[in-house]
Scaffold this motif. Structure first.
Motif, mmCIF file in Angstrom:
data_model
loop_
_atom_site.group_PDB
_atom_site.id
_atom_site.type_symbol
_atom_site.label_atom_id
_atom_site.label_comp_id
_atom_site.label_asym_id
_atom_site.label_seq_id
_atom_site.Cartn_x
_atom_site.Cartn_y
_atom_site.Cartn_z
ATOM 1 N N GLU B 13 0.872 -1.180 0.000
ATOM 2 C CA GLU B 13 0.000 0.000 0.000
ATOM 3 C C GLU B 13 0.907 1.228 0.000
ATOM 4 N N ILE B 15 0.319 4.313 0.266
ATOM 5 C CA ILE B 15 -0.069 5.346 1.263
ATOM 6 C C ILE B 15 0.611 5.081 2.600
ATOM 7 N N VAL B 16 0.684 3.804 2.962
ATOM 8 C CA VAL B 16 1.317 3.428 4.237
ATOM 9 C C VAL B 16 2.774 3.901 4.220
ATOM 10 N N LYS B 18 4.133 6.242 2.389
ATOM 11 C CA LYS B 18 4.236 7.714 2.402
ATOM 12 C C LYS B 18 4.044 8.280 3.799
ATOM 13 N N ARG B 19 2.972 7.829 4.471
ATOM 14 C CA ARG B 19 2.632 8.392 5.793
ATOM 15 C C ARG B 19 3.690 8.031 6.825
ATOM 16 N N LEU B 20 4.124 6.787 6.810
ATOM 17 C CA LEU B 20 5.078 6.356 7.844
ATOM 18 C C LEU B 20 6.452 6.984 7.614
ATOM 19 N N ARG B 22 7.079 9.983 6.456
ATOM 20 C CA ARG B 22 7.008 11.336 7.025
ATOM 21 C C ARG B 22 7.067 11.275 8.545
ATOM 22 N N LEU B 23 6.270 10.339 9.086
ATOM 23 C CA LEU B 23 6.187 10.209 10.560
ATOM 24 C C LEU B 23 7.545 9.896 11.170
ATOM 25 N N LYS B 26 10.340 12.421 10.919
ATOM 26 C CA LYS B 26 10.200 13.411 12.007
ATOM 27 C C LYS B 26 10.769 12.861 13.307
ATOM 28 N N LYS B 108 -2.909 2.404 15.384
ATOM 29 C CA LYS B 108 -2.776 3.831 15.782
ATOM 30 C C LYS B 108 -1.329 4.228 15.582
ATOM 31 N N ILE B 109 -1.142 5.434 15.155
ATOM 32 C CA ILE B 109 0.235 5.921 14.961
ATOM 33 C C ILE B 109 1.041 5.807 16.259
ATOM 34 N N ARG B 113 4.472 4.014 16.851
ATOM 35 C CA ARG B 113 5.611 4.864 17.285
ATOM 36 C C ARG B 113 6.228 4.297 18.561
#
Lengths: 569, 129
Positions: B13, B15-16, B18-20, B22-23, B26, B108-109, B113
């Motif tokens: 996926e 999207i997974v 991309k989002r992770l 960025r997360l 950071k 959940k993020i 994390r």
């Protein structure tokens, strides 16, 4: 006519018997009549014979003129009279009364005449004797010469010769000569006593002769009448018998022709009259046995077949009722089967789809959480991208659920319509995609690129393919290749879809039962055993066919074939 | 070569990924994302990664193979499995093969994390960030 078979049979047998009986009766009557007629002929012949006998005696009597011959003649007439009297009045009436009356009268006259004739014969004898005596006296007188000169002994002798000739011949010539001589004689000696006495004796004899001749003629005439009458009677009887024989012959011939013509016809009619209702019943039962349960035995005659037909029809009504209710139950059961199978497939698919659903959900929640956390840091562009992702993933989830609902039967249409089978196949593959992933099954596709239309129902067709693919996934137990080939055949008449797995394969003994309901090779709990039976019936509903070939340890291939859509469908 | 802890994210996926990415960037990780297992394994052969977050169901080369390879290649590596198919057997298998954690989608993020942080501290090499 409402007759029972046994009535018909009795009639069928009675009519020919009756005809034979009537024929026999008539023949008997005819024979009797023939006998009677024959009797008439015999009697007539007998009468004729008697008459001939009478005539023969008559001739003798007329020739000899004696008492003895008179007796013979009288005996013969008596016998004839007795014979006549012996004939019964019926026969007389039958042969004709007038003829017999004439016969009787004639015979009576005849009898009297004979008797009279006998008397006259005696009279004749006396007259002849008187003539001779007077002749002798005259001769003696002339010889003694005490007479006129003219009267010579030669003249008298000549006269006596003429007299003898007349007595002998009694014809006209001798009579004329005697008469002339007598006239001359009287002229010669008008006052001679002997001459007068002689002439008187001769004249007396002549008158006796004349009387006898008249009587003889009368007798012969009556004799002829007798002969003719008996002849006529005999001839007429013979003619009657002959006519009777020929009419009998004609009648017999006609009867024979009628019997030959109508006999077989009558027998045929009677037989068919009996057999027709039975045959009709047999015909109808044969037709019904061939499957047309709507037919009923015709009820026409009120014979034994009537009861049979009524019972038969009642039985058929029951049978049809039972059959239709059975069919309904079967249909219902079949629908339940389809439903059960569908649920089984659905259950299997749901487990895959539910997990599949986690992906878009996860994407949405992940994106949303990221947005929440980094709301201030995200650029407008990034924010838009995030939102777009959420939207697209929601769409994705929606599609997954829609597909499942479609398959579950949310789409109610059962209409058979022009359907793109390539699209159906793609949707079906979509439905099992997750299961393929979970089961580590690699999908190999060789599917026709452009739409191929058949006449069918989308959800039913999906069910067919999903069932086969689910079966394949189960067979491969964790890994393998699923190959799907689809494309129209060379002639453009069919589309063939081939679904092969590299699973465990099906043993030959199971292969032939694979499309039977509740037959399963999966271990208990592995399947309902309905999948392939339902698949088979669904394929048949689409006028297609399904075949399977398999090799244990190598895999199984299902080949489904559907006729292509035609505009005339 | 940066001293940032290296994090590999494998998920079909995008999207997974991309989002992770960025997360965890950071969070101070050097993040690389892959959508195919085979590509991830190829990368593992070339580079060292401290932590691998991998999806389980990914076609031919799935997360389990990535885990196996990663652990075989570098026993110290921390592999976190995320999956939509939360089956006990799979979780047990993954743990048996040395997975650090087993997370079920949707997650959940904070949960992820936290696990990554724990994995990181287990490496005794806290991320700089």
């Amino acid at each position: 006519m409402n007759l029972k078979i046994w009535h018909k049979m009795i009639i069928g047998i009675s009519i020919p018997a009756l005809i034979t009986l009537i024929g026999g009766f008539f023949t008997y009557a005819y024979i009797n009549d023939v006998k009677l007629r024959h009797g008439f002929v015999e009697i007539a012949d007998d009468l004729r014979e008697r008459v001939l006998e009478v005539r023969r005696n008559e001739k003798n009597f007329l020739l000899h003129k004696t008492d003895e011959y008179y007796r013979y003649s009288k005996d013969a007439t008596d016998t004839l009279n007795k014979s006549l009297n012996n004939i019964s009045p019926e026969i007389v009436a039958q042969a004709g009364n007038d003829e017999f009356l004439l016969l009787r009268d004639s015979l009576r006259t005849y009898s009297d005449l004979i008797h009279a004739l006998l008397k006259n014969y005696r009279q004749e004898d006396l007259s002849v004797e008187k003539v001779r005596e007077e002749g002798r006296k005259l001769e003696a007188f002339v010889k003694a010469e005490n007479h006129d000169r003219e009267l010579s002994p030669n003249f008298v002798l000549d006269l006596r010769r003429l007299e003898k000739n007349y007595m002998l011949f009694r014809d006209k010539t001798s009579f004329d000569r005697l008469n002339d001589a007598l006239a001359g004689f009287n002229n010669l000696a008008p006052f001679c006593l002997y001459c007068v006495q002689y002439t008187t004796a001769i004249n007396n004899l002549i008158s006796v002769y004349n009387k006898i001749t008249g009587m003889e003629n009368d007798l012969q005439g009556i004799g002829n009448t007798l002969e003719e009458t008996t002849d006529r009677i005999a001839r007429s009887e013979r003619q009657k018998v002959n006519a009777f024989f020929s009419s009998t012959q004609r009648l017999l011939l006609i009867a024979l022709i009628l019997l030959c013509t109508f006999g077989p016809l009558l027998v045929y009619q009677t037989a068919s009259y009996i057999v027709t209702p039975i045959k009709r019943l047999a015909d109808i039962t044969r037709k019904i046995s061939q499957g047309d349960m709507t037919l009923r035995a015709p009820i026409k005659e009120h014979d034994e077949t009537y009861t049979l037909a009524v019972s038969f029809n009642r039985m058929l009504d029951h049978l049809q009722l039972t059959r239709s209710s059975l069919e309904k139950s079967l249909e219902l059961l079949h629908e339940k089967h389809v439903e059960v199978e569908k649920r089984a497939s659905l259950g299997f698919l749901v487990s895959g789809v539910a997990h599949e659903l986690n992906n878009p959900l996860n994407n949405i929640s992940l994106t949303a959480e990221t947005m929440k956390e980094d709301l201030n840091e995200l650029s407008a562009e990034e924010l838009k991208e995030h939102i777009q992702d959420i939207i697209s993933q929601s769409e994705r989830a929606k599609h997954i659920i829609e597909d499942l609902l479609d398959f579950a039967g949310a789409r109610k249409s059962t209409a058979m319509e022009k359907t793109d089978i390539i699209n159906v196949l793609a949707e079906s593959i979509n439905l099992v995609a997750n299961q393929l992933k979970v089961s580590h099954i690699h999908l190999k596709k060789d599917i026709h690129k452009t739409p191929v239309f058949i006449r069918g129902n989308q959800s039913k067709l999906e069910e067919i393919f999903v069932n086969i693919m689910v079966n394949a996934i189960h067979a491969m137990k964790g890994s393998g290749d699923l190959s799907i080939c689809a494309g129209p055949d060379g002639q453009g008449k069919f589309i063939t879809v081939e679904i092969s797995d590299t699973g465990c394969g099906i043993p030959g003994k199971d292969l032939k039962n694979i499309f039977e309901p509740f037959y399963t090779t999966k271990q208990s709990g592995g399947g309902t055993g309905l999948g392939l039976a339902v698949t088979h019936s669904l394929v048949e509903k689409h006028s297609g066919d399904i075949n399977v070939r398999s090799k244990v340890g190598e895999g199984t291939t299902f080949t489904v074939r559907f006729p292509l859509y035609e505009e005339t469908d | 070569m940066s001293d940032k802890p290296r994090l590999m994210i494998v998920d079909d996926e995008p999207i997974v990924g991309k989002r992770l990415k960025r997360l965890f960037e950071k969070e101070g990780f050097a993040v690389e994302t892959f959508t195919r297992g085979s590509a991830a394994i190829d990368e593992l052969k070339k580079k060292h990664f401290d932590i691998v977050i991998t999806d389980l169901m990914m076609g031919v080369v799935d997360g389990m193979k990535v885990l196996e390879f990663a652990k075989a290649n570098c026993p110290d590596i921390r592999v976190i499995i995320i999956t939509g198919f939360g089956k006990k057997e799979t979780a047990a298998e993954a743990c048996h093969k040395g997975a650090f954690a087993f997370i079920i989608k949707p997650f959940k993020i904070d949960e992820l994390r936290e696990i990554v942080r724990r994995a990181c501290s287990a490496l005794r090499k806290p991320p700089t960030g």
